[in-house]
Write a protein that holds these residues in place. Structure first.
Motif, PDB file in Angstrom:
ATOM      1  N   ASN A  75      25.306  -7.654  -7.871  1.00 52.42           N
ATOM      2  CA  ASN A  75      24.315  -6.604  -7.734  1.00 52.42           C
ATOM      3  C   ASN A  75      24.962  -5.293  -7.285  1.00 52.42           C
ATOM      4  OD1 ASN A  75      21.972  -5.070  -6.471  1.00 52.42           O
ATOM      5  ND2 ASN A  75      20.950  -6.827  -7.419  1.00 52.42           N
ATOM      6  N   VAL A  76      25.890  -5.359  -6.350  1.00 50.72           N
ATOM      7  CA  VAL A  76      26.581  -4.148  -5.895  1.00 50.72           C
ATOM      8  C   VAL A  76      27.407  -3.571  -7.041  1.00 50.72           C
ATOM      9  CG1 VAL A  76      28.300  -3.189  -4.311  1.00 50.72           C
ATOM     10  CG2 VAL A  76      26.645  -4.845  -3.481  1.00 50.72           C
ATOM     11  N   HIS A  77      28.139  -4.418  -7.751  1.00 57.12           N
ATOM     12  CA  HIS A  77      28.927  -3.920  -8.881  1.00 57.12           C
ATOM     13  C   HIS A  77      28.027  -3.254  -9.926  1.00 57.12           C
ATOM     14  CE1 HIS A  77      32.963  -5.185  -7.879  1.00 57.12           C
ATOM     15  NE2 HIS A  77      32.537  -6.410  -7.607  1.00 57.12           N
ATOM     16  N   ASP A  78      26.860  -3.817 -10.164  1.00 57.66           N
ATOM     17  CA  ASP A  78      25.933  -3.277 -11.163  1.00 57.66           C
ATOM     18  C   ASP A  78      25.247  -1.988 -10.716  1.00 57.66           C
ATOM     19  OD1 ASP A  78      26.522  -5.443 -12.776  1.00 57.66           O
ATOM     20  OD2 ASP A  78      24.600  -6.467 -12.434  1.00 57.66           O
ATOM     21  N   HIS A  79      24.942  -1.872  -9.426  1.00 59.05           N
ATOM     22  CA  HIS A  79      24.093  -0.777  -8.962  1.00 59.05           C
ATOM     23  C   HIS A  79      24.753   0.213  -8.004  1.00 59.05           C
ATOM     24  CE1 HIS A  79      20.752  -2.646 -10.992  1.00 59.05           C
ATOM     25  NE2 HIS A  79      21.073  -3.794 -10.409  1.00 59.05           N
ATOM     26  N   ASP A  80      25.915  -0.124  -7.475  1.00 60.58           N
ATOM     27  CA  ASP A  80      26.603   0.779  -6.543  1.00 60.58           C
ATOM     28  C   ASP A  80      28.099   0.509  -6.599  1.00 60.58           C
ATOM     29  OD1 ASP A  80      27.188   2.622  -4.538  1.00 60.58           O
ATOM     30  OD2 ASP A  80      26.610   1.272  -2.907  1.00 60.58           O
ATOM     31  N   ASN A  81      28.670   0.666  -7.804  1.00 52.07           N
ATOM     32  CA  ASN A  81      30.073   0.279  -7.980  1.00 52.07           C
ATOM     33  C   ASN A  81      31.055   1.167  -7.216  1.00 52.07           C
ATOM     34  OD1 ASN A  81      29.876   2.490  -9.618  1.00 52.07           O
ATOM     35  ND2 ASN A  81      30.631   1.481 -11.454  1.00 52.07           N
ATOM     36  N   GLU A  82      30.571   2.249  -6.610  1.00 55.56           N
ATOM     37  CA  GLU A  82      31.421   3.065  -5.733  1.00 55.56           C
ATOM     38  C   GLU A  82      31.292   2.623  -4.269  1.00 55.56           C
ATOM     39  OE1 GLU A  82      33.751   5.353  -6.673  1.00 55.56           O
ATOM     40  OE2 GLU A  82      33.271   4.560  -8.661  1.00 55.56           O
ATOM     41  N   ALA A  83      30.438   1.634  -4.022  1.00 54.33           N
ATOM     42  CA  ALA A  83      30.243   1.055  -2.681  1.00 54.33           C
ATOM     43  C   ALA A  83      29.756   2.087  -1.662  1.00 54.33           C
ATOM     44  CB  ALA A  83      31.519   0.376  -2.199  1.00 54.33           C
TER      45      ALA A  83
ATOM     46  N   PRO B 231      36.556   1.173  -3.438  1.00 56.34           N
ATOM     47  CA  PRO B 231      35.282   0.491  -3.710  1.00 56.34           C
ATOM     48  C   PRO B 231      35.396  -1.009  -3.980  1.00 56.34           C
ATOM     49  CG  PRO B 231      35.309   2.600  -4.805  1.00 56.34           C
ATOM     50  CD  PRO B 231      36.684   2.404  -4.215  1.00 56.34           C
ATOM     51  N   LYS B 232      36.311  -1.441  -4.833  1.00 54.87           N
ATOM     52  CA  LYS B 232      36.391  -2.867  -5.156  1.00 54.87           C
ATOM     53  C   LYS B 232      36.652  -3.707  -3.910  1.00 54.87           C
ATOM     54  CE  LYS B 232      38.571  -6.467  -7.895  1.00 54.87           C
ATOM     55  NZ  LYS B 232      38.241  -7.458  -6.905  1.00 54.87           N
ATOM     56  N   LEU B 233      37.512  -3.231  -3.024  1.00 50.71           N
ATOM     57  CA  LEU B 233      37.813  -3.983  -1.805  1.00 50.71           C
ATOM     58  C   LEU B 233      36.707  -3.859  -0.759  1.00 50.71           C
ATOM     59  CD1 LEU B 233      41.644  -3.342  -1.502  1.00 50.71           C
ATOM     60  CD2 LEU B 233      40.468  -5.363  -2.420  1.00 50.71           C
ATOM     61  N   ALA B 234      36.000  -2.750  -0.755  1.00 51.32           N
ATOM     62  CA  ALA B 234      34.849  -2.629   0.149  1.00 51.32           C
ATOM     63  C   ALA B 234      33.751  -3.595  -0.273  1.00 51.32           C
ATOM     64  CB  ALA B 234      34.328  -1.194   0.155  1.00 51.32           C
ATOM     65  N   ILE B 235      33.619  -3.798  -1.592  1.00 47.40           N
ATOM     66  CA  ILE B 235      32.614  -4.725  -2.116  1.00 47.40           C
ATOM     67  C   ILE B 235      33.059  -6.175  -1.938  1.00 47.40           C
ATOM     68  CG2 ILE B 235      31.457  -5.506  -4.230  1.00 47.40           C
ATOM     69  CD1 ILE B 235      31.615  -2.524  -5.181  1.00 47.40           C
ATOM     70  N   GLU B 236      34.340  -6.436  -2.133  1.00 46.41           N
ATOM     71  CA  GLU B 236      34.877  -7.801  -2.068  1.00 46.41           C
ATOM     72  C   GLU B 236      36.095  -7.861  -1.141  1.00 46.41           C
ATOM     73  OE1 GLU B 236      35.348  -9.767  -5.918  1.00 46.41           O
ATOM     74  OE2 GLU B 236      34.254  -8.093  -6.817  1.00 46.41           O
ATOM     75  N   PRO B 237      35.903  -7.672   0.150  1.00 45.09           N
ATOM     76  CA  PRO B 237      37.065  -7.659   1.043  1.00 45.09           C
ATOM     77  C   PRO B 237      37.847  -8.971   1.041  1.00 45.09           C
ATOM     78  CG  PRO B 237      35.012  -7.579   2.300  1.00 45.09           C
ATOM     79  CD  PRO B 237      34.653  -7.436   0.856  1.00 45.09           C
ATOM     80  N   TRP B 238      37.202 -10.069   0.742  1.00 41.00           N
ATOM     81  CA  TRP B 238      37.889 -11.365   0.711  1.00 41.00           C
ATOM     82  C   TRP B 238      38.924 -11.443  -0.418  1.00 41.00           C
ATOM     83  CZ3 TRP B 238      32.767 -10.616  -0.442  1.00 41.00           C
ATOM     84  CH2 TRP B 238      32.400 -10.753  -1.784  1.00 41.00           C
TER      85      TRP B 238
END
Length: 153
Positions: free
Chosen positions: A57-65, A80-87
């Motif tokens: 959902n974040v990737h689809d709607h707020d890909n800049e995080a 952004p990618k790491l803020a969305i998926e820090p793991w």
């Protein structure tokens, strides 16, 4: 999204979050919201099962995080990618951004690819039962209007 995550990924009954969630709404109406909680949790027998993936959902709607970076300050300096998926950080990422999951931000509590499959197996398994099928039909018979579409123009 919250209900789906709580029920389908954490395997909790929706009633354990309903009071808290009601306090978060500006327009809480028990007659509407409680039924919506049941539907999103998969408790009503007539709706499609919705198991949402917050990461997708974040990737689809707020890909800049932007939302995450605004509200989760620990992640604000990450791309952004790491803020969305820090793991998903590698050792190189951790060194470059001076950030360590488990120290600067909690480890994730579940792997959604595993919990989603488990939830789907459980929910669709229940939907195949004769009891579920008869309950679904009973609900539809009681609460829907039958229309004869063959003869209407």
């Amino acid at each position: 999204m919250i209900t789906s995550f709580f029920c389908h990924h954490l395997f909790q009954h929706f009633k354990y979050m309903s009071d808290w969630l009601a306090q978060q709404f500006l327009d809480f109406e028990p007659g509407i919201h409680y039924g919506q909680l049941q539907m999103q949790a998969g408790f009503t027998g007539t709706n499609t099962i919705r198991i949402y993936n917050p990461t997708k959902n974040v990737h689809d709607h707020d890909n800049e995080a932007m939302f995450i970076k605004n509200w989760v300050k620990e992640l604000a300096h990450l791309p952004p990618k790491l803020a969305i998926e820090p793991w998903s950080m590698t050792q190189m990422d951790e060194t470059m951004y001076r950030f360590k999951v488990g120290r600067d931000y909690p480890n994730r509590i579940i792997d959604m690819s595993i919990t989603r499959k488990e939830a789907l197996d459980k929910l669709y398994g229940m939907r195949k039962s004769d009891y579920f099928k008869s309950e679904r039909q009973r609900i539809l018979d009681k609460h829907t209007i039958k229309r004869n579409y063959k003869n209407s123009k």
